[in-house]
Design a protein around this motif. Structure first.
Motif, mmCIF file in Angstrom:
data_model
loop_
_atom_site.group_PDB
_atom_site.id
_atom_site.type_symbol
_atom_site.label_atom_id
_atom_site.label_comp_id
_atom_site.label_asym_id
_atom_site.label_seq_id
_atom_site.Cartn_x
_atom_site.Cartn_y
_atom_site.Cartn_z
ATOM 1 N N GLY A 152 -4.209 6.372 -8.972
ATOM 2 C CA GLY A 152 -4.691 6.153 -10.329
ATOM 3 C C GLY A 152 -6.180 5.947 -10.319
ATOM 4 O O GLY A 152 -6.707 5.099 -9.597
ATOM 5 N N TRP A 153 -6.910 6.750 -11.091
ATOM 6 C CA TRP A 153 -8.369 6.679 -11.071
ATOM 7 C C TRP A 153 -8.852 5.432 -11.819
ATOM 8 O O TRP A 153 -8.134 4.829 -12.610
ATOM 9 N N LEU A 154 -10.097 5.060 -11.566
ATOM 10 C CA LEU A 154 -10.717 3.909 -12.226
ATOM 11 C C LEU A 154 -11.531 4.409 -13.415
ATOM 12 O O LEU A 154 -12.538 5.101 -13.254
ATOM 13 N N HIS A 155 -11.099 4.039 -14.626
ATOM 14 C CA HIS A 155 -11.741 4.531 -15.847
ATOM 15 C C HIS A 155 -12.801 3.559 -16.336
ATOM 16 O O HIS A 155 -12.758 2.355 -16.061
ATOM 17 N N ASN A 156 -13.746 4.099 -17.052
ATOM 18 C CA ASN A 156 -14.790 3.292 -17.685
ATOM 19 C C ASN A 156 -14.126 2.222 -18.552
ATOM 20 O O ASN A 156 -13.276 2.519 -19.380
ATOM 21 N N GLY A 157 -14.514 0.970 -18.321
ATOM 22 C CA GLY A 157 -13.940 -0.133 -19.072
ATOM 23 C C GLY A 157 -12.856 -0.864 -18.318
ATOM 24 O O GLY A 157 -12.492 -1.983 -18.678
ATOM 25 N N GLN A 158 -12.327 -0.244 -17.265
ATOM 26 C CA GLN A 158 -11.309 -0.903 -16.451
ATOM 27 C C GLN A 158 -11.963 -1.765 -15.374
ATOM 28 O O GLN A 158 -13.058 -1.465 -14.898
ATOM 29 N N GLU A 159 -11.271 -2.811 -15.004
ATOM 30 C CA GLU A 159 -11.697 -3.647 -13.894
ATOM 31 C C GLU A 159 -10.851 -3.299 -12.665
ATOM 32 O O GLU A 159 -9.672 -2.965 -12.788
ATOM 33 N N ILE A 160 -11.452 -3.393 -11.493
ATOM 34 C CA ILE A 160 -10.712 -3.161 -10.252
ATOM 35 C C ILE A 160 -9.740 -4.303 -10.039
ATOM 36 O O ILE A 160 -10.103 -5.477 -10.111
ATOM 37 N N ASN A 161 -8.481 -3.963 -9.808
ATOM 38 C CA ASN A 161 -7.445 -4.955 -9.546
ATOM 39 C C ASN A 161 -7.300 -5.115 -8.040
ATOM 40 O O ASN A 161 -6.845 -4.214 -7.340
ATOM 41 N N ASP A 162 -7.722 -6.280 -7.517
ATOM 42 C CA ASP A 162 -7.699 -6.496 -6.075
ATOM 43 C C ASP A 162 -6.288 -6.422 -5.498
ATOM 44 O O ASP A 162 -6.106 -6.147 -4.309
ATOM 45 N N SER A 163 -5.290 -6.661 -6.339
ATOM 46 C CA SER A 163 -3.909 -6.625 -5.839
ATOM 47 C C SER A 163 -3.345 -5.208 -5.801
ATOM 48 O O SER A 163 -2.277 -4.979 -5.249
ATOM 49 N N ASP A 164 -4.061 -4.270 -6.390
ATOM 50 C CA ASP A 164 -3.605 -2.878 -6.393
ATOM 51 C C ASP A 164 -4.070 -2.213 -5.101
ATOM 52 O O ASP A 164 -5.231 -1.840 -4.954
ATOM 53 N N GLN A 165 -3.183 -2.091 -4.147
ATOM 54 C CA GLN A 165 -3.535 -1.579 -2.830
ATOM 55 C C GLN A 165 -2.860 -0.239 -2.587
ATOM 56 O O GLN A 165 -1.849 0.089 -3.183
ATOM 57 N N GLY A 166 -3.433 0.530 -1.666
ATOM 58 C CA GLY A 166 -2.826 1.783 -1.253
ATOM 59 C C GLY A 166 -3.494 2.990 -1.874
ATOM 60 O O GLY A 166 -4.410 2.896 -2.698
ATOM 61 N N GLY A 167 -3.026 4.157 -1.462
ATOM 62 C CA GLY A 167 -3.576 5.401 -1.974
ATOM 63 C C GLY A 167 -4.974 5.694 -1.476
ATOM 64 O O GLY A 167 -5.726 6.425 -2.125
ATOM 65 N N GLU A 168 -5.334 5.154 -0.302
ATOM 66 C CA GLU A 168 -6.668 5.388 0.249
ATOM 67 C C GLU A 168 -6.608 6.533 1.261
ATOM 68 O O GLU A 168 -5.746 6.551 2.142
ATOM 69 N N GLN A 169 -7.549 7.458 1.122
ATOM 70 C CA GLN A 169 -7.547 8.662 1.945
ATOM 71 C C GLN A 169 -8.740 8.690 2.886
ATOM 72 O O GLN A 169 -9.846 8.259 2.540
ATOM 73 N N ALA A 170 -8.521 9.252 4.060
ATOM 74 C CA ALA A 170 -9.583 9.336 5.063
ATOM 75 C C ALA A 170 -10.775 10.125 4.555
ATOM 76 O O ALA A 170 -11.928 9.797 4.873
ATOM 77 N N ILE A 171 -10.527 11.146 3.747
ATOM 78 C CA ILE A 171 -11.627 12.003 3.307
ATOM 79 C C ILE A 171 -12.623 11.229 2.448
ATOM 80 O O ILE A 171 -13.840 11.442 2.531
ATOM 81 N N ASP A 172 -12.138 10.287 1.630
ATOM 82 C CA ASP A 172 -13.046 9.518 0.785
ATOM 83 C C ASP A 172 -13.903 8.576 1.617
ATOM 84 O O ASP A 172 -15.082 8.374 1.330
ATOM 85 N N VAL A 173 -13.308 7.983 2.643
ATOM 86 C CA VAL A 173 -14.076 7.105 3.524
ATOM 87 C C VAL A 173 -15.112 7.927 4.291
ATOM 88 O O VAL A 173 -16.268 7.517 4.430
ATOM 89 N N ALA A 174 -14.712 9.093 4.773
ATOM 90 C CA ALA A 174 -15.638 9.937 5.532
ATOM 91 C C ALA A 174 -16.828 10.357 4.678
ATOM 92 O O ALA A 174 -17.978 10.305 5.131
ATOM 93 N N TYR A 175 -16.573 10.792 3.441
ATOM 94 C CA TYR A 175 -17.678 11.187 2.575
ATOM 95 C C TYR A 175 -18.628 10.020 2.317
ATOM 96 O O TYR A 175 -19.844 10.190 2.196
ATOM 97 N N THR A 176 -18.076 8.805 2.239
ATOM 98 C CA THR A 176 -18.928 7.635 2.020
ATOM 99 C C THR A 176 -19.783 7.364 3.253
ATOM 100 O O THR A 176 -20.978 7.043 3.136
ATOM 101 N N VAL A 177 -19.188 7.464 4.441
ATOM 102 C CA VAL A 177 -19.954 7.298 5.681
ATOM 103 C C VAL A 177 -21.102 8.297 5.721
ATOM 104 O O VAL A 177 -22.252 7.956 6.043
ATOM 105 N N MET A 178 -20.820 9.546 5.380
ATOM 106 C CA MET A 178 -21.842 10.589 5.439
ATOM 107 C C MET A 178 -22.948 10.345 4.413
ATOM 108 O O MET A 178 -24.141 10.513 4.715
ATOM 109 N N ALA A 179 -22.564 9.929 3.209
ATOM 110 C CA ALA A 179 -23.563 9.677 2.169
ATOM 111 C C ALA A 179 -24.458 8.497 2.549
ATOM 112 O O ALA A 179 -25.688 8.550 2.383
#
Length: 777
Positions: free
Chosen positions: A656-683
């Motif tokens: 589920g994407w994070l929409h403008n106006g929404q707050e990040i829910n710290d209890s909402d875990q999972g759905g994390e992909q290696a590609i997103d972490v890799a792109y962040t490392v590269m950036a």
């Protein structure tokens, strides 16, 4: 542009570097049996200590006080003291040495009742006199104890800062039968070894068992193993499956030999003769090496665990078998009852040979059932890998020590084994089942473009000629996917046909990735063969001619990166204009969506987010248009604030994407992909390279430790045994499949980090863009 305040703080996960220090590290002392003593707890401690040392660097020093029972062994350098468990004075001497040491900060006792039998009071005196933080690991927890045993364990608990058990059942017994508070108890399962899951038939041929169905058991032999339960089941089994061979792996337990010699083994051998099973049973009377043991387990078709002790809390032999993918038939010890639930194995009653025969025949008759149990067991046991056990123990020890010491993850060596395993002569295969490539999943342009970037980066750093063959291979796949109408198709099946999915999906992102990959290849024009560069340039130009109609946000960012790499310091006016076309579209999107609280290009954060500010950073490098720099900085800082905590990264979930106006829910875990972490490392690396702001580099290392276990599950995502990367971090489990996307993403991140680790580099064909304009003060 208004300067950004420096709000970032350094966390304990930020230090994943190879560092040298002359500072003396704190010592953690294990009280345990230790090899070469032949004992399950000795092996356990050796494996745990190795895992902790392999997982962390320059954080602590582990030493051992070896437990002896009158024998004298020659130990490795880890052992600095010896406790003669039958000698009361030895306890007092060891306590004094530990208490007076200014290096020892923590003591970890590996407890088994038999190790201290008749010397329990001496042990309590030692523990009482340590004056050091103490963690006790119980390998056995006896239910319904006598008053004497209950008081003994309660006394240990009172002295200890924390207690560790390996099963939920053991924790329940400590609470209910020993009245110990749950807050003092931690459950850390028995560790298991990662394996590459070599093909059974190859291993059977290696050991001369080809054409046989292998049943096996292993461990130091004693009557409690009840090997005869299996032997009495074998006549019925071999009547239907005459090709069965039962391997009994392991020497007789040294304590048994000391008291009764080889009486038990000889009795088993006589029973084999009496039942006329000589062709169906093979004793391997050795204390086999770990590598050999893991191969025996991988070639096993059914593993049999027939212990007769209902109070056996945990079994390392059982754990190793499940982690090697063995379908298991087990007696109902608590450990087996917990692990083998939900079709992860089969439970039989103690000493029930007829039921063992029935269940073994059922498994031998149904290969699909065996495979299903095997996969279920692998997923169940994945959290118990020694690497995860090391993380869990270190976290517990830090808690006991009030947050000390600062922990540094050790960065693994670069390993291309799984990349090569996934790659065939046509391209890189899309998916894997665990670590076995699934050829029927076919291929994608996405994966082959990423693989081309990664292997080009590897070649740029190391100049290994074997990489050039892979570069050509992945380039050929991209060429295969190019269509004369100027576009690319993405999905190719095992017969090399383009699939119907190409008509259902938007292919702009795939085209953008292809252009990025081609541009990156062109950046190596000075070190790659001229003919390959000429072919790449021709395809790159053709693809660009038809790219202007692309408006997909990430596809445009990919194209910007491709244009940048292809034209670093050599850009023509036409190429600059092409880049500005896409960069200006990103600027327009940003201006349409951004407000005081939302500095982003879209009304939601989705996947590959770091790519967008990185692309505008590249556009600024190439054009020096200030608006690109400003938006790159504002949007990147906005993203960083959303996905980083003090000491770890948590990328936007694909659930589920994070929409403008929404707050990040710290209890909402999972759905994390290696590609997103890799792109962040590269950036982060690109922002650091450009502006030399230390926080970018620190965050880059923090993000990379996500692969090493610094995630909300505190489990490894990168598999150091195979060189593959698991496919995702979910709410309460790791997806163990090691497909192309995750494996190549890890490699891209690992190669990025390598830029900061190598001491002597080969000449870099990529010119560096220097800048003196800081983003933050």
């Amino acid at each position: 542009m208004k300067e950004k305040p420096n709000r970032w703080r350094r966390g304990p996960g930020d230090n994943a570097r190879r560092c040298l220090t002359t500072k003396k590290l704190p010592q953690w002392l294990f009280l345990s049996t230790f090899p070469p003593r032949e004992c399950g707890i000795a092996t356990y401690s050796q494996d745990l200590i190795k895992a902790m040392n392999d997982k962390f660097a320059q954080s602590f020093e582990i030493k051992v006080a070896a437990l002896e029972n009158g024998c004298h062994h020659r130990y490795s350098t880890e052992v600095i003291e010896v406790l003669q468990t039958r000698n009361p004075s030895s306890y007092l001497k060891l306590a004094q040495k530990i208490k007076s040491s200014d290096r020892i900060e923590l003591v970890v006792l590996q407890h088994e009742f038999g190790l201290f039998r008749h010397n329990e009071k001496d042990l309590l005196k030692l523990l009482n006199n340590l004056r050091k933080p103490l963690v006790v690991v119980f390998h056995t927890v006896l239910p319904k104890p006598s008053a004497e045993i209950q008081q003994y364990i309660q006394d240990i608990a009172e002295i200890s800062d924390s207690l560790v058990v390996m099963t939920d059942a053991a924790a329940d017994i400590l609470q209910l039968d020993y009245l110990i508070e749950i807050e003092k108890i931690s459950i850390i399962p028995h560790g298991t070894h990662l394996v590459k899951h070599t093909d059974k038939d190859i291993l059977k041929e290696k050991y001369g068992f080809q054409g046989r169905k292998i049943l096996s058991t292993f461990g130091l032999l004693s009557s409690g193993k009840r090997i005869e339960t299996t032997l009495r089941a074998l006549p019925e089994i071999t009547q239907q499956h005459p090709d069965v061979l039962f391997l009994v792996i392991g020497k007789t337990h040294p304590s048994v030999v000391q008291h009764e010699g080889e009486k038990y083994r000889e009795g088993l051998e006589q029973l084999v003769c009496d039942l006329k099973l000589n062709k169906n049973v093979h004793f391997i009377n050795e204390y086999v090496t770990l590598d050999t043991l893991l191969e025996y387990l991988q070639l096993t078709d059914i593993y049999l665990f027939t212990s007769s002790d209902p109070n056996q809390a945990v079994s390392g032999t059982f754990s190793y078998a499940v982690s090697c993918g063995c379908p298991i038939i087990s007696t109902p010890i608590p450990h087996a009852c917990e692990v083998l639930k939900k079709e992860c194995g089969i439970i039989i009653d103690f000493n029930d040979s007829s039921e063992l025969a029935r269940q073994a025949i059922k498994l031998l008759d149904d290969e699909g059932f065996r495979n299903r149990i095997s996969l279920n067991g692998l997923h169940r046991m994945a959290p118990t890998a020694w690497e995860n056990s090391a993380i869990a123990h270190v976290q517990l020890f830090k808690k006991v020590l009030n947050g000390r010491p600062e922990i540094h993850y050790k960065i693994p060596e670069i390993n291309l084994d799984h990349l090569h395993r996934l790659t065939v002569d046509f391209g890189i295969i899309q998916f894997a089942v665990i670590n076995r490539p699934d050829i029927n999943s076919g291929y994608t342009l996405d994966d082959n473009a990423r693989a081309l970037i990664a292997i080009c980066h590897h070649y740029r750093l190391f100049r290994r000629e074997i990489d050039v063959a892979l570069i050509r291979l992945y380039f050929r796949f991209i060429s295969y996917c190019y269509q004369e109408n100027g576009g690319f198709l993405n999905y190719v099946d095992v017969q090399k046909h383009f699939t119907a999915q190409n008509e259902e999906d938007n292919l702009d992102d795939a085209a953008g990735r292809a252009i990025w990959a081609l541009g990156y290849l062109l950046s190596l024009r000075h070190i790659l063969p001229a003919q390959l560069i000429a072919e790449t340039l021709k395809l790159f130009d053709k693809a660009l001619e038809h790219s202007q109609s692309i408006h997909s946000t990430r596809a445009m960012a990919f194209i910007i990166k491709g244009l940048y790499y292809a034209n670093v310091n050599t850009a023509s006016l036409q190429q600059i204009q092409r880049l500005e076309l896409f960069a200006d579209r990103l600027v327009q999107m940003y201006r349409h969506e951004a407000d005081e609280n939302w500095q982003w290009y879209e009304s939601y954060l989705t996947y590959a987010n770091s790519l967008l500010p990185e692309a505008l950073l590249f556009a600024w490098r190439m054009t020096h248009k200030e608006i690109y720099r400003e938006i790159a900085a504002d949007s990147f800082h906005f993203l960083i604030a959303k996905i980083f905590t003090e000491d770890r990264i948590k990328v936007i979930s694909n659930r589920g994407w994070l929409h403008n106006g929404q707050e990040i829910n710290d209890s909402d875990q999972g759905g994390e992909q290696a590609i997103d972490v890799a792109y962040t490392v590269m950036a982060l690396s690109e922002f650091y390279t450009t502006f030399k702001v230390k926080e970018y580099k620190d965050k880059m290392f923090t993000a990379f430790t996500w692969f090493l276990g610094n995630n909300h599950l505190n489990r490894i995502v990168y598999n150091p045994c195979t060189g593959g990367c698991f496919d995702g971090v979910e709410e309460d489990y790791i997806n163990l499949n090691q497909g192309a996307e995750s494996t190549v993403s890890y490699l891209m991140a690992r190669l990025t980090v390598e830029e900061y680790l190598v001491k002597t580099k080969l000449p870099d064909p990529l010119p560096k863009t220097e800048n003196t304009l800081p983003l933050i003060s």
